[in-house]
Design a protein around this motif. Structure first.
Motif, short mmCIF file in Angstrom:
data_model
loop_
_atom_site.label_atom_id
_atom_site.label_comp_id
_atom_site.label_asym_id
_atom_site.label_seq_id
_atom_site.Cartn_x
_atom_site.Cartn_y
_atom_site.Cartn_z
N GLN A 34 0.82 -1.21 0.00
CA GLN A 34 0.00 0.00 0.00
C GLN A 34 0.85 1.26 0.00
N ASP A 35 1.90 1.28 0.81
CA ASP A 35 2.76 2.47 0.87
C ASP A 35 3.41 2.76 -0.48
N HIS A 36 3.82 1.72 -1.16
CA HIS A 36 4.48 1.90 -2.45
C HIS A 36 3.52 2.52 -3.47
N VAL A 37 2.30 2.01 -3.52
CA VAL A 37 1.30 2.59 -4.42
C VAL A 37 1.07 4.05 -4.07
N THR A 38 0.91 4.33 -2.78
CA THR A 38 0.64 5.70 -2.33
C THR A 38 1.78 6.65 -2.69
N HIS A 39 3.00 6.20 -2.49
CA HIS A 39 4.18 7.02 -2.80
C HIS A 39 4.19 7.44 -4.27
N HIS A 40 4.05 6.48 -5.15
CA HIS A 40 4.12 6.79 -6.58
C HIS A 40 2.85 7.48 -7.08
N ARG A 41 1.73 7.19 -6.47
CA ARG A 41 0.49 7.89 -6.85
C ARG A 41 0.62 9.37 -6.53
N GLY A 42 1.27 9.69 -5.40
CA GLY A 42 1.50 11.10 -5.07
C GLY A 42 2.34 11.79 -6.13
N GLN A 43 3.34 11.09 -6.65
CA GLN A 43 4.14 11.66 -7.73
C GLN A 43 3.28 11.90 -8.98
N LEU A 44 2.40 10.96 -9.27
CA LEU A 44 1.53 11.10 -10.45
C LEU A 44 0.59 12.29 -10.32
N ILE A 45 0.16 12.58 -9.10
CA ILE A 45 -0.70 13.75 -8.87
C ILE A 45 0.07 15.03 -9.19
N VAL A 46 1.34 15.07 -8.82
CA VAL A 46 2.17 16.22 -9.18
C VAL A 46 2.26 16.34 -10.70
N TYR A 47 2.46 15.22 -11.40
CA TYR A 47 2.53 15.23 -12.86
C TYR A 47 1.26 15.81 -13.46
N LEU A 48 0.09 15.42 -12.91
CA LEU A 48 -1.17 15.97 -13.41
C LEU A 48 -1.20 17.49 -13.21
N ASN A 49 -0.84 17.93 -12.02
CA ASN A 49 -0.86 19.36 -11.73
C ASN A 49 0.10 20.13 -12.62
N LEU A 50 1.26 19.57 -12.90
CA LEU A 50 2.22 20.24 -13.79
C LEU A 50 1.71 20.32 -15.23
N ASN A 51 0.73 19.49 -15.55
CA ASN A 51 0.10 19.53 -16.88
C ASN A 51 -1.25 20.24 -16.84
N ASN A 52 -1.48 21.01 -15.78
CA ASN A 52 -2.73 21.77 -15.61
C ASN A 52 -3.97 20.90 -15.68
N ILE A 53 -3.87 19.69 -15.13
CA ILE A 53 -5.01 18.78 -15.05
C ILE A 53 -5.34 18.60 -13.58
N LYS A 54 -6.58 18.90 -13.24
CA LYS A 54 -7.00 18.78 -11.86
C LYS A 54 -7.09 17.29 -11.51
N PRO A 55 -6.37 16.86 -10.47
CA PRO A 55 -6.43 15.45 -10.07
C PRO A 55 -7.83 15.07 -9.57
N PRO A 56 -8.17 13.80 -9.68
CA PRO A 56 -9.46 13.36 -9.13
C PRO A 56 -9.51 13.61 -7.63
N LYS A 57 -10.72 13.71 -7.12
CA LYS A 57 -10.92 13.92 -5.69
C LYS A 57 -10.32 12.74 -4.92
N TYR A 58 -9.63 13.04 -3.84
CA TYR A 58 -8.97 12.03 -3.03
C TYR A 58 -9.97 11.02 -2.49
N VAL A 59 -9.56 9.76 -2.54
CA VAL A 59 -10.35 8.67 -1.96
C VAL A 59 -9.46 8.00 -0.92
N GLY A 60 -9.86 8.08 0.32
CA GLY A 60 -9.06 7.47 1.39
C GLY A 60 -9.62 6.12 1.76
N TRP A 61 -9.88 5.95 3.04
CA TRP A 61 -10.36 4.66 3.53
C TRP A 61 -11.68 4.34 2.91
#
Length: 167
Positions: free
Chosen positions: A140-167
């Motif tokens: 789970q931590d590994h997915v979360t770590h890289h997913r966070g990086q992907l969110i930055v990639y979306l923001n750098l491309n002016n794409i609003k990330p999907p709404k966060y889904v937690g538990w």
């Protein structure tokens, strides 16, 4: 009544550990993690899948492939997940999303089938002796770590990330 009992016994035989609170918590979080990552993967147009913020970073596509390969490795090695080896070099966006879905589902199914006593077993891991509970946390931590990086990639491309889904 007999049909219902047969179904329940069949389900228990397939997913005997499905009532363990820790496994149920992992399963719920894993499903949410899968759905959130897939929404992120769908958000970036395929023509931008080669995007990376700096030369030393993985591309968006490489990040997704890395997540999948890590799930496959840990799922197969420590939970006997049924995952086939694939050549993913030239995979397109839709096929990658399907492959990620399959990896998430295979890991979940394998974890649900794992006997409760197995989770406390200590295993040799490159980072030292770990339990399979710790491997679940790593998944789970590994997915979360890289997913966070992907969110930055979306923001750098002016794409609003999907709404966060937690538990």
């Amino acid at each position: 009544m007999r049909t219902q009992l047969t179904f329940v016994l069949f389900f228990i035989s397939l997913y005997g550990n499905a009532q363990n609170p820790s496994v149920l918590a992992f399963s719920e979080k894993w499903d949410n993690s899968k759905n959130y990552l897939l929404e992120i993967a769908k958000s970036l147009p395929e023509e931008k899948y080669s995007y990376k913020p700096t030369e030393r970073e993985m591309s968006f596509k490489e990040q997704l492939l890395h997540i999948k390969q890590n799930m496959d490795w840990l799922g197969k090695a420590y939970f006997n997940a049924e995952i086939q080896e694939e050549d993913l070099k030239n995979i397109d966006k839709q096929a990658l999303i399907e492959a990620l879905t399959h990896s998430f589902d295979s890991v979940k199914e394998a974890v649900l089938k794992t006997e409760e006593s197995v989770f406390n077993e200590k295993i040799d891991f490159f980072a030292g002796e770990k339990t399979k509970w710790q491997i679940l946390n790593l998944l789970q931590d590994h997915v979360t770590h890289h997913r966070g990086q992907l969110i930055v990639y979306l923001n750098l491309n002016n794409i609003k990330p999907p709404k966060y889904v937690g538990w």
